[in-house]
Design a protein around this motif. Sequence first.
Motif, PDB file in Angstrom:
ATOM      1  N   THR A 243      -7.128  72.502  28.955  1.00  0.00           N
ATOM      2  CA  THR A 243      -7.969  72.474  30.148  1.00  0.00           C
ATOM      3  C   THR A 243      -7.079  72.481  31.376  1.00  0.00           C
ATOM      4  O   THR A 243      -5.870  72.207  31.295  1.00  0.00           O
ATOM      5  CB  THR A 243      -8.863  71.220  30.173  1.00  0.00           C
ATOM      6  OG1 THR A 243      -8.024  70.059  30.256  1.00  0.00           O
ATOM      7  CG2 THR A 243      -9.733  71.133  28.929  1.00  0.00           C
ATOM      8  N   ILE A 244      -7.680  72.777  32.518  1.00  0.00           N
ATOM      9  CA  ILE A 244      -6.914  72.810  33.765  1.00  0.00           C
ATOM     10  C   ILE A 244      -6.324  71.440  34.067  1.00  0.00           C
ATOM     11  O   ILE A 244      -5.153  71.302  34.429  1.00  0.00           O
ATOM     12  CB  ILE A 244      -7.805  73.288  34.925  1.00  0.00           C
ATOM     13  CG1 ILE A 244      -8.210  74.755  34.704  1.00  0.00           C
ATOM     14  CG2 ILE A 244      -7.077  73.137  36.256  1.00  0.00           C
ATOM     15  CD1 ILE A 244      -9.117  75.299  35.770  1.00  0.00           C
ATOM     16  N   ARG A 245      -7.140  70.387  33.899  1.00  0.00           N
ATOM     17  CA  ARG A 245      -6.679  69.039  34.216  1.00  0.00           C
ATOM     18  C   ARG A 245      -5.493  68.633  33.341  1.00  0.00           C
ATOM     19  O   ARG A 245      -4.477  68.113  33.828  1.00  0.00           O
ATOM     20  CB  ARG A 245      -7.827  68.053  34.024  1.00  0.00           C
ATOM     21  CG  ARG A 245      -7.513  66.606  34.353  1.00  0.00           C
ATOM     22  CD  ARG A 245      -7.224  66.423  35.814  1.00  0.00           C
ATOM     23  NE  ARG A 245      -5.777  66.420  36.092  1.00  0.00           N
ATOM     24  CZ  ARG A 245      -5.256  66.416  37.290  1.00  0.00           C
ATOM     25  NH1 ARG A 245      -6.014  66.453  38.348  1.00  0.00           N
ATOM     26  NH2 ARG A 245      -3.952  66.409  37.464  1.00  0.00           N
ATOM     27  N   GLY A 266      -6.826  71.195  46.488  1.00  0.00           N
ATOM     28  CA  GLY A 266      -8.149  71.599  46.065  1.00  0.00           C
ATOM     29  C   GLY A 266      -8.834  70.581  45.173  1.00  0.00           C
ATOM     30  O   GLY A 266      -8.504  69.395  45.166  1.00  0.00           O
ATOM     31  N   ASP A 267      -9.762  71.095  44.366  1.00  0.00           N
ATOM     32  CA  ASP A 267     -10.656  70.244  43.574  1.00  0.00           C
ATOM     33  C   ASP A 267     -10.277  70.301  42.104  1.00  0.00           C
ATOM     34  O   ASP A 267     -11.066  70.738  41.250  1.00  0.00           O
ATOM     35  CB  ASP A 267     -12.095  70.733  43.778  1.00  0.00           C
ATOM     36  CG  ASP A 267     -13.105  69.634  43.492  1.00  0.00           C
ATOM     37  OD1 ASP A 267     -14.294  69.942  43.467  1.00  0.00           O
ATOM     38  OD2 ASP A 267     -12.692  68.472  43.272  1.00  0.00           O
ATOM     39  N   LEU A 268      -9.046  69.878  41.787  1.00  0.00           N
ATOM     40  CA  LEU A 268      -8.549  70.005  40.413  1.00  0.00           C
ATOM     41  C   LEU A 268      -9.177  68.999  39.462  1.00  0.00           C
ATOM     42  O   LEU A 268      -9.159  69.199  38.245  1.00  0.00           O
ATOM     43  CB  LEU A 268      -7.025  69.839  40.396  1.00  0.00           C
ATOM     44  CG  LEU A 268      -6.220  70.997  41.000  1.00  0.00           C
ATOM     45  CD1 LEU A 268      -4.779  70.593  41.204  1.00  0.00           C
ATOM     46  CD2 LEU A 268      -6.307  72.222  40.104  1.00  0.00           C
ATOM     47  N   ASP A 269      -9.699  67.893  39.967  1.00  0.00           N
ATOM     48  CA  ASP A 269     -10.235  66.847  39.093  1.00  0.00           C
ATOM     49  C   ASP A 269     -11.706  67.030  38.752  1.00  0.00           C
ATOM     50  O   ASP A 269     -12.206  66.378  37.842  1.00  0.00           O
ATOM     51  CB  ASP A 269     -10.048  65.471  39.757  1.00  0.00           C
ATOM     52  CG  ASP A 269      -8.583  65.087  39.869  1.00  0.00           C
ATOM     53  OD1 ASP A 269      -7.836  65.405  38.922  1.00  0.00           O
ATOM     54  OD2 ASP A 269      -8.186  64.491  40.885  1.00  0.00           O
ATOM     55  N   SER A 270     -12.399  67.888  39.455  1.00  0.00           N
ATOM     56  CA  SER A 270     -13.835  68.049  39.184  1.00  0.00           C
ATOM     57  C   SER A 270     -14.056  68.885  37.924  1.00  0.00           C
ATOM     58  O   SER A 270     -13.226  69.721  37.572  1.00  0.00           O
ATOM     59  CB  SER A 270     -14.518  68.730  40.368  1.00  0.00           C
ATOM     60  OG  SER A 270     -13.976  70.026  40.558  1.00  0.00           O
ATOM     61  N   PRO A 271     -15.160  68.666  37.218  1.00  0.00           N
ATOM     62  CA  PRO A 271     -15.409  69.402  35.975  1.00  0.00           C
ATOM     63  C   PRO A 271     -15.652  70.885  36.208  1.00  0.00           C
ATOM     64  O   PRO A 271     -16.227  71.274  37.229  1.00  0.00           O
ATOM     65  CB  PRO A 271     -16.653  68.711  35.402  1.00  0.00           C
ATOM     66  CG  PRO A 271     -17.323  68.093  36.591  1.00  0.00           C
ATOM     67  CD  PRO A 271     -16.221  67.692  37.515  1.00  0.00           C
ATOM     68  N   ILE A 272     -15.235  71.702  35.270  1.00  0.00           N
ATOM     69  CA  ILE A 272     -15.447  73.142  35.322  1.00  0.00           C
ATOM     70  C   ILE A 272     -16.792  73.442  34.655  1.00  0.00           C
ATOM     71  O   ILE A 272     -17.093  72.889  33.589  1.00  0.00           O
ATOM     72  CB  ILE A 272     -14.309  73.896  34.614  1.00  0.00           C
ATOM     73  CG1 ILE A 272     -12.955  73.492  35.226  1.00  0.00           C
ATOM     74  CG2 ILE A 272     -14.493  75.397  34.718  1.00  0.00           C
ATOM     75  CD1 ILE A 272     -12.807  73.801  36.675  1.00  0.00           C
ATOM     76  N   ILE A 277     -14.223  78.899  30.445  1.00  0.00           N
ATOM     77  CA  ILE A 277     -13.478  79.171  31.678  1.00  0.00           C
ATOM     78  C   ILE A 277     -12.354  78.155  31.854  1.00  0.00           C
ATOM     79  O   ILE A 277     -11.225  78.498  32.214  1.00  0.00           O
ATOM     80  CB  ILE A 277     -14.431  79.150  32.887  1.00  0.00           C
ATOM     81  CG1 ILE A 277     -15.397  80.333  32.817  1.00  0.00           C
ATOM     82  CG2 ILE A 277     -13.640  79.185  34.201  1.00  0.00           C
ATOM     83  CD1 ILE A 277     -16.426  80.343  33.922  1.00  0.00           C
ATOM     84  N   ASP A 278     -12.671  76.887  31.594  1.00  0.00           N
ATOM     85  CA  ASP A 278     -11.676  75.828  31.697  1.00  0.00           C
ATOM     86  C   ASP A 278     -10.500  76.096  30.764  1.00  0.00           C
ATOM     87  O   ASP A 278      -9.328  75.927  31.130  1.00  0.00           O
ATOM     88  CB  ASP A 278     -12.326  74.488  31.365  1.00  0.00           C
ATOM     89  CG  ASP A 278     -11.526  73.321  31.927  1.00  0.00           C
ATOM     90  OD1 ASP A 278     -11.870  72.162  31.613  1.00  0.00           O
ATOM     91  OD2 ASP A 278     -10.553  73.547  32.666  1.00  0.00           O
TER      92      ASP A 278
END
Length: 383
Positions: A243-245, A266-272, A277-278
Amino acid sequence: MRKLSRRPDQGPPLIFTMVWLIYLVFPLVSLFKQPLPELIEGLVVIAVFIVLYICGYLYERTRLFAVLGLIFITLLFCLKLDASGIYLAFYPTPIIGLLKSRRQTIIGYAALIALFAFDLVHWQVYLDQDQLVQLLPAMFVMLVMPIGFKLGKRSKELRQKLNLANEEIARLSKNEERQRISRDLHDTLGHTLSLITLKSELAEKLITKHPERATQEVKDIQATSRAALKQVRELVSGMNAVTIRLEVDHAKQILAAAGILLEQRGDLDSPIPSPLIDNILGMCLRESVTNVVKHSRAGLCRVELQREAGSLLLTIEDNGVGLLKKNGEGEQALSTCNGMKGMRDRLKLIEGVLAIEPVSSGQGTRLVFTVPVVEKAGKGDKS
């Protein structure tokens, strides 16, 4: 210039080593005070000294002979001039640290120590406190320099072995992952897809003569396809660990080990919105950070996730040499590289695109991953 800037088999680039030859101006000044015959002899000896110094860095086979020759010429200057001629020993001492075998290193050290002892005794430096204070620290530094070069050489060899081991582990991991996916696809989907093919062929034959049985076969095909879809989701769920996180946390460790600062925006901690996609953006982030560590020579890497109307933008930017500039080619040619091609192929699965562009400051590269996102309607919305 290329010959001068190229790196020998060991040690610093040749152009860097030649910079130190400027300090030969001091013995040259003393030589020009001598009569003409002695001046000519001295200039010839200086020329031989320079040749031996350069050969000591370039050629491993003659390295020990170069060291002994340099020490011998230093001895001649000590005899001809004064005790300060010992400063010429700064030239052979780094080359002693490049000697390959322990036996050669011991010989080089023995010759160096003998030179120091002769200079101290011949000029009775121990009776002159001021001169002793000047020469002893220099002699100590000259004795320590080969050890520093040895440690640097050993550290470089260990880093090279570590890099090779990490690359081999990564290669084996990729091969194992490919084999696992291949096995999973074969075991989970091979039989199911074969069954769907057989039942569809049977339904085609029965549709005119036995429509009831054909209808039942079609229903079986639908049930089988749903089962296949469930199997695909289970297979993909096993890959969703990326995942991105998680990749941002992993990138922080990798970049820190390479001496590169990670700046998060940016908003790296918010859910995808979508796990797929994540997963794909996380894998693209991993590949991009790997390229930054391997090729950019950067000191800073920025990772930013932006949300716009109907799309996600993941940006990875560095302040290094610039990928486009380093490769000497445009984005179109660069897109054929394996790493970039792999990321583009992943993005096609989610209709995403990758843009490669130089940073406005002229230093570094920016990768922008754009992925379309369909937001789900909230519970309170009316259809």
